[in-house]
Design a protein around this motif. Structure first.
Motif, PDB file in Angstrom:
ATOM      1  N   CYS A  21       2.038   4.913  15.815  1.00  0.00           N
ATOM      2  CA  CYS A  21       3.219   5.591  14.828  1.00  0.00           C
ATOM      3  C   CYS A  21       3.068   6.492  13.177  1.00  0.00           C
ATOM      4  O   CYS A  21       1.588   6.376  13.100  1.00  0.00           O
ATOM      5  CB  CYS A  21       4.345   4.263  15.073  1.00  0.00           C
ATOM      6  N   ILE A  43       3.199  10.396  11.159  1.00  0.00           N
ATOM      7  CA  ILE A  43       3.702  10.924  11.061  1.00  0.00           C
ATOM      8  C   ILE A  43       2.276  11.799  11.993  1.00  0.00           C
ATOM      9  O   ILE A  43       2.318  12.673  13.270  1.00  0.00           O
ATOM     10  CB  ILE A  43       3.520  12.095   9.724  1.00  0.00           C
ATOM     11  N   TRP A  44       0.888  11.602  12.809  1.00  0.00           N
ATOM     12  CA  TRP A  44       0.049  12.015  13.000  1.00  0.00           C
ATOM     13  C   TRP A  44      -1.360  11.459  12.453  1.00  0.00           C
ATOM     14  O   TRP A  44      -1.869  10.338  11.702  1.00  0.00           O
ATOM     15  CB  TRP A  44      -0.117  13.189  12.951  1.00  0.00           C
ATOM     16  N   PRO A  45      -1.275  10.348  13.777  1.00  0.00           N
ATOM     17  CA  PRO A  45      -0.750  10.114  14.847  1.00  0.00           C
ATOM     18  C   PRO A  45       0.861   9.507  14.314  1.00  0.00           C
ATOM     19  O   PRO A  45       1.186   9.115  13.455  1.00  0.00           O
ATOM     20  CB  PRO A  45      -2.016   9.556  16.087  1.00  0.00           C
ATOM     21  N   THR A  69      -7.644   4.301   0.525  1.00  0.00           N
ATOM     22  CA  THR A  69      -8.189   3.518   1.823  1.00  0.00           C
ATOM     23  C   THR A  69      -7.432   4.820   2.685  1.00  0.00           C
ATOM     24  O   THR A  69      -8.240   5.231   3.713  1.00  0.00           O
ATOM     25  CB  THR A  69      -6.891   2.893   2.024  1.00  0.00           C
ATOM     26  N   ARG A  73       0.719  -7.443  -6.547  1.00  0.00           N
ATOM     27  CA  ARG A  73       0.805  -5.891  -6.011  1.00  0.00           C
ATOM     28  C   ARG A  73       2.016  -5.897  -5.597  1.00  0.00           C
ATOM     29  O   ARG A  73       2.488  -4.679  -5.503  1.00  0.00           O
ATOM     30  CB  ARG A  73      -0.715  -5.644  -5.290  1.00  0.00           C
ATOM     31  N   GLY A 129      -3.979  -0.615   6.856  1.00  0.00           N
ATOM     32  CA  GLY A 129      -5.470  -0.135   7.263  1.00  0.00           C
ATOM     33  C   GLY A 129      -6.659   0.017   6.113  1.00  0.00           C
ATOM     34  O   GLY A 129      -6.434  -1.059   5.110  1.00  0.00           O
ATOM     35  N   ASP A 163      -4.811   4.349  13.634  1.00  0.00           N
ATOM     36  CA  ASP A 163      -5.552   5.851  13.703  1.00  0.00           C
ATOM     37  C   ASP A 163      -7.148   6.099  14.379  1.00  0.00           C
ATOM     38  O   ASP A 163      -7.933   6.481  14.394  1.00  0.00           O
ATOM     39  CB  ASP A 163      -5.908   7.086  12.870  1.00  0.00           C
ATOM     40  N   GLY A 217       0.913  -1.418  -0.422  1.00  0.00           N
ATOM     41  CA  GLY A 217       0.206  -0.425   0.038  1.00  0.00           C
ATOM     42  C   GLY A 217       0.569   1.271   0.096  1.00  0.00           C
ATOM     43  O   GLY A 217       1.994   1.319   0.158  1.00  0.00           O
ATOM     44  N   ARG A 218       0.016   1.720   0.271  1.00  0.00           N
ATOM     45  CA  ARG A 218       0.666   3.692  -0.335  1.00  0.00           C
ATOM     46  C   ARG A 218       2.001   3.694   1.479  1.00  0.00           C
ATOM     47  O   ARG A 218       2.976   4.300   1.503  1.00  0.00           O
ATOM     48  CB  ARG A 218       0.247   4.854  -0.461  1.00  0.00           C
ATOM     49  N   VAL A 219       1.342   3.750   2.057  1.00  0.00           N
ATOM     50  CA  VAL A 219       2.247   4.031   3.625  1.00  0.00           C
ATOM     51  C   VAL A 219       2.910   2.907   3.948  1.00  0.00           C
ATOM     52  O   VAL A 219       3.810   3.302   4.365  1.00  0.00           O
ATOM     53  CB  VAL A 219       0.975   4.258   4.690  1.00  0.00           C
ATOM     54  N   ARG A 279      -1.735  -9.968   0.892  1.00  0.00           N
ATOM     55  CA  ARG A 279      -2.263 -10.502   0.656  1.00  0.00           C
ATOM     56  C   ARG A 279      -2.460 -11.534  -1.160  1.00  0.00           C
ATOM     57  O   ARG A 279      -3.055 -11.649  -1.745  1.00  0.00           O
ATOM     58  CB  ARG A 279      -3.720 -10.541   0.584  1.00  0.00           C
ATOM     59  N   LEU A 304      -4.963 -10.104   7.624  1.00  0.00           N
ATOM     60  CA  LEU A 304      -5.079 -10.363   8.699  1.00  0.00           C
ATOM     61  C   LEU A 304      -6.420 -10.772   9.153  1.00  0.00           C
ATOM     62  O   LEU A 304      -6.949 -11.260  10.804  1.00  0.00           O
ATOM     63  CB  LEU A 304      -5.836  -8.416   9.192  1.00  0.00           C
TER      64      LEU A 304
HETATM   65  N1  NAP Z   1      -0.254   7.200  11.543  1.00  0.00           N
HETATM   66  C1  NAP Z   1      -0.263   8.205  11.029  1.00  0.00           C
HETATM   67  O1  NAP Z   1       0.570   8.991  10.350  1.00  0.00           O
HETATM   68  C2  NAP Z   1      -1.342   8.068   9.663  1.00  0.00           C
HETATM   69  C3  NAP Z   1      -0.903   8.580   8.294  1.00  0.00           C
HETATM   70  C4  NAP Z   1      -1.451   8.526   6.926  1.00  0.00           C
HETATM   71  C5  NAP Z   1      -2.481   6.805   7.304  1.00  0.00           C
HETATM   72  N2  NAP Z   1      -2.634   6.211   8.082  1.00  0.00           N
HETATM   73  C6  NAP Z   1      -2.954   5.443   8.043  1.00  0.00           C
HETATM   74  O2  NAP Z   1      -2.499   4.028   7.620  1.00  0.00           O
HETATM   75  C7  NAP Z   1      -3.479   2.920   6.593  1.00  0.00           C
HETATM   76  C8  NAP Z   1      -3.169   2.853   4.955  1.00  0.00           C
HETATM   77  O3  NAP Z   1      -3.401   3.444   4.716  1.00  0.00           O
HETATM   78  P1  NAP Z   1      -2.842   2.899   2.666  1.00  0.00           P
HETATM   79  O4  NAP Z   1      -3.240   4.729   2.612  1.00  0.00           O
HETATM   80  O5  NAP Z   1      -1.745   3.213   2.318  1.00  0.00           O
HETATM   81  O6  NAP Z   1      -3.966   2.197   2.415  1.00  0.00           O
HETATM   82  P2  NAP Z   1      -3.512   2.107   0.940  1.00  0.00           P
HETATM   83  O7  NAP Z   1      -2.630   1.754   0.207  1.00  0.00           O
HETATM   84  O8  NAP Z   1      -4.594   0.954   0.326  1.00  0.00           O
HETATM   85  O9  NAP Z   1      -3.058  -0.147   1.980  1.00  0.00           O
HETATM   86  C9  NAP Z   1      -3.451  -0.390   2.587  1.00  0.00           C
HETATM   87  C10 NAP Z   1      -2.628  -1.988   2.565  1.00  0.00           C
HETATM   88  O10 NAP Z   1      -3.360  -2.677   3.612  1.00  0.00           O
HETATM   89  C11 NAP Z   1      -3.512  -4.303   2.888  1.00  0.00           C
HETATM   90  N3  NAP Z   1      -4.031  -4.591   3.578  1.00  0.00           N
HETATM   91  C12 NAP Z   1      -5.687  -4.260   3.911  1.00  0.00           C
HETATM   92  N4  NAP Z   1      -6.234  -5.326   3.918  1.00  0.00           N
HETATM   93  C13 NAP Z   1      -5.316  -6.592   4.848  1.00  0.00           C
HETATM   94  C14 NAP Z   1      -5.824  -7.798   5.132  1.00  0.00           C
HETATM   95  N5  NAP Z   1      -7.245  -7.292   5.828  1.00  0.00           N
HETATM   96  N6  NAP Z   1      -4.658  -8.263   5.290  1.00  0.00           N
HETATM   97  C15 NAP Z   1      -3.621  -7.719   5.194  1.00  0.00           C
HETATM   98  N7  NAP Z   1      -3.284  -6.423   4.436  1.00  0.00           N
HETATM   99  C16 NAP Z   1      -4.559  -5.589   4.070  1.00  0.00           C
HETATM  100  C17 NAP Z   1      -3.468  -4.078   1.527  1.00  0.00           C
HETATM  101  O11 NAP Z   1      -2.704  -5.037   1.129  1.00  0.00           O
HETATM  102  P3  NAP Z   1      -3.305  -6.229  -0.350  1.00  0.00           P
HETATM  103  O12 NAP Z   1      -2.064  -5.484  -1.031  1.00  0.00           O
HETATM  104  O13 NAP Z   1      -3.129  -6.967   0.383  1.00  0.00           O
HETATM  105  O14 NAP Z   1      -4.918  -5.722  -0.455  1.00  0.00           O
HETATM  106  C18 NAP Z   1      -2.652  -2.872   1.268  1.00  0.00           C
HETATM  107  O15 NAP Z   1      -1.485  -3.153   0.824  1.00  0.00           O
HETATM  108  C19 NAP Z   1      -4.734   3.992   6.794  1.00  0.00           C
HETATM  109  O16 NAP Z   1      -5.704   3.217   7.072  1.00  0.00           O
HETATM  110  C20 NAP Z   1      -4.986   5.215   6.863  1.00  0.00           C
HETATM  111  O17 NAP Z   1      -5.407   5.393   8.331  1.00  0.00           O
HETATM  112  C21 NAP Z   1      -1.468   6.944   9.440  1.00  0.00           C
END
Ligand code: NAP
Length: 390
Positions: A142, A144-146, A184, A48, A90, A116, A13-15, A44, A68
Motif C-alpha cells: 500500500c 502512494i507508490w506502490p 531510510t 523516539r 522499512g 516496496d 519513522g517518517r512514513v 524499538r 521485527l
Molecule cells: N509504498 C509507498 O508509497 C512508500 C513510499 C515511501 C516509502 N516507503 C517505504 O517506507 C519505508 C519507511 O520509510 P521511512 O522514511 O518512514 O523510514 P524511517 O523514518 O527510518 O522509519 C523506519 C521506522 O522503522 C522502524 N524499524 C526499523 N527497523 C525495525 C525493526 N527491526 N523492528 C521494529 N521497527 C523497526 C524504525 O523504528 P525504531 O524507532 O525502532 O528505529 C523507524 O521508526 C521505507 O522502507 C520505504 O521503502 C513506501
C-alpha cells in the motif's frame, strides 16, 4: 502493553508518523459519535516514540515494543488485541519473510504494509489461504507508490474496457529531490539500484538492469517533462499477475538532473556493497546534509503518471488512457494514502461505523481491490492533490 485499535509498526519513522497523523485526522472525521480510534506506535525505542507523540500532538498515542528481528513469538504477542497492524518499518529490501503478517494471521488481526520489495510482497501473497481461513483481510504494498499507483492503473485499464482490451501499462514517477525523505527511503533507493528490475514484455517476465531505458515523461501541470529510468516496483508484477497485462514496466526520475546522474554512478558500485543494508544506511546518512540542502531548493513534490494502451486491432493502432496525479509533499501523501488503505480495511469491522466491509479476508495486492474500495481510497488520496486527472 497499551490497548490499541491500530498499531503502526515503524510509527516513529517518517512514513509511519505521517500515517498516524492522517489516521487521526480521517478517523476523527468519520467517527459519527463512536469512540475515537486508539492509535499506537510499534517500535524499538520509547524515546523516539515520545518524540513523535509530542511532535504529532497526540497525547493519547500508545506504545508497544516491537522488534521485527526478535522472533515470531514476540511479534504474535506484540500484535495481540489490535484490530489492525500497519507495517511501515522499512527498509523492506533485504527481508523476504512476512513475519509480521504471519503474526497478524495467528492473532486474527487485519494488516497492511508499505512494502516496496517484490520478493517480500509475493511471499506475503502466498499466505492468502491462511488469511482467508483466519478471516483476516490484508493488503500488501500500500502507500502512494506502490499503492495508489496500482489503483490508478486499475482505473486506467477499466476505462479502456478491461484487461482483455489493454495490452500495455507504463507507470512513471517523479519526486523532486528526495521528496523530503529521510535516510531510510534514500537507502531503500540505493538498495533498489542494486536490484534487477522486473518488467513484463509480451507476457514474459524479464529481469532488466536498473536505471536504464531512459524516457522523457510529461507529468503535466507544474512539473512538465522529466527524464525517468527503469526502477523496480512491485506494481509491475502485481499488475501482470492480477490483470494479465502483457507488457508492463515502471520508471522513476528525480531532480535536479545531477541526482539522476549520481544514481547512475551509484548503480555502477559493486553489487556486494549495494546489497549491504548497513552500508547503504551509512551512505544515506553521510549524504543527508547535501540531500537536505538540495531538497530545500527543489521541494518535495511527488508526481505519478499511468499510461494504459488499448490492443491494436488490425491496422488500427490502439489508443490510450493517461492518468496523472501530483502532491506537494511525498512524506505527507504516503501517510495519507497508507491511512486510506488502513481505514478501508477497518470499514464495517470492529464496531467502526464506516459502512459495509469492502475488503474480504485474504491477502490482496492493491490492484485486486474491488471498485468500491478503490474508489474510497482514491477519494482520500485526492484530497490536497495539486493535479488529479483520474
Ligand atoms: N509504498 C509507498 O508509497 C512508500 C513510499 C515511501 C516509502 N516507503 C517505504 O517506507 C519505508 C519507511 O520509510 P521511512 O522514511 O518512514 O523510514 P524511517 O523514518 O527510518 O522509519 C523506519 C521506522 O522503522 C522502524 N524499524 C526499523 N527497523 C525495525 C525493526 N527491526 N523492528 C521494529 N521497527 C523497526 C524504525 O523504528 P525504531 O524507532 O525502532 O528505529 C523507524 O521508526 C521505507 O522502507 C520505504 O521503502 C513506501
Amino acid at each position: 502493553m497499551s490497548g490499541c485499535d491500530v498499531l503502526v509498526v515503524g510509527g516513529s519513522g517518517r512514513v509511519g508518523a505521517s500515517t498516524l497523523r492522517w489516521l487521526d485526522r480521517l478517523a476523527g472525521r468519520s467517527s459519527k459519535g463512536t469512540p475515537p480510534l486508539k492509535l499506537a506506535v510499534g517500535g524499538r525505542s520509547e524515546a523516539r516514540f515520545e518524540a513523535i507523540r509530542d511532535r504529532l500532538g497526540l497525547p493519547q498515542l500508545g506504545f508497544r515494543f516491537v522488534d521485527l528481528d526478535h522472533g515470531s513469538e514476540a511479534l504474535v504477542s506484540a500484535v495481540r488485541g489490535a484490530q489492525l497492524v500497519v507495517h511501515t518499518a522499512g527498509p523492506f529490501q533485504g527481508r523476504d519473510q512476512p513475519d509480521l503478517l504471519r503474526a497478524c494471521i495467528a492473532e486474527g488481526v487485519a494488516y497492511c504494509d508499505v512494502c516496496d520489495e517484490l520478493g517480500l510482497t509475493r511471499n506475503a501473497k502466498a499466505l492468502s489461504a491462511e488469511a482467508i481461513a483466519a478471516g483476516v483481510p490484508a493488503v500488501v504494498s500500500c502507500g502512494i507508490w506502490p499503492g495508489v499507483s496500482a489503483l490508478m492503473a486499475a482505473v486506467a485499464v477499466e476505462r479502456l474496457g478491461g484487461p482483455e482490451t489493454c495490452d500495455r501499462v507504463e507507470l512513471s514517477f517523479f519526486t523532486a529531490g528526495t521528496g523530503g525523505a529521510g535516510p531510510t527511503i534514500v537507502s531503500a533507493t540505493f538498495l533498489l539500484l542494486a536490484s534487477e528490475v522486473v518488467t513484463v514484455v509480451d507476457g514474459v517476465l524479464m529481469h532488466q538492469q536498473p536505471w536504464t531505458e531512459r524516457r522523457v515523461v510529461d507529468f503535466g501541470g507544474g512539473i512538465g517533462e522529466r527524464e525517468c529510468f527503469l526502477l523496480d516496483n512491485p506494481d509491475v508484477f502485481t499488475m501482470a499477475e492480477a490483470l494479465g497485462i502483457a507488457t508492463c514496466m515502471s520508471r522513476f526520475g528525480t531532480a535536479p538532473g545531477v541526482w539522476n546522474r549520481l544514481f547512475g554512478v551509484i548503480k555502477a558500485l559493486p553489487k556486494d556493497l549495494l546489497h549491504q543494508r548497513d552500508a547503504m544506511q551509512g551512505l544515506a546518512l553521510f549524504s543527508m546534509p547535501i540531500i537536505r540542502a538540495v531538497d530545500v531548493l527543489v521541494g518535495a513534490t511527488n508526481a505519478m503518471r499511468i499510461d494504459a494502451y488499448r490492443k491494436a486491432v488490425g491496422l488500427r493502432l490502439g489508443d490510450k488512457v493517461t492518468l496523472r496525479c501530483v502532491h506537494s509533499d511525498l512524506e505527507d501523501c504516503v501517510g495519507q494514502a497508507t491511512a486510506a488503505f488502513a481505514l478501508e480495511l477497518l470499514r464495517g469491522r470492529f464496531g467502526i461505523h464506516l459502512g459495509e466491509p469492502t475488503i474480504a479476508p485474504g491477502v490482496w495486492y492493491p490492484v485486486e481491490l474491488q471498485a468500491v474500495a478503490r474508489h474510497n481510497i482514491l477519494t482520500v488520496a485526492k484530497e490536497n492533490a495539486l493535479v488529479w486527472q483520474i
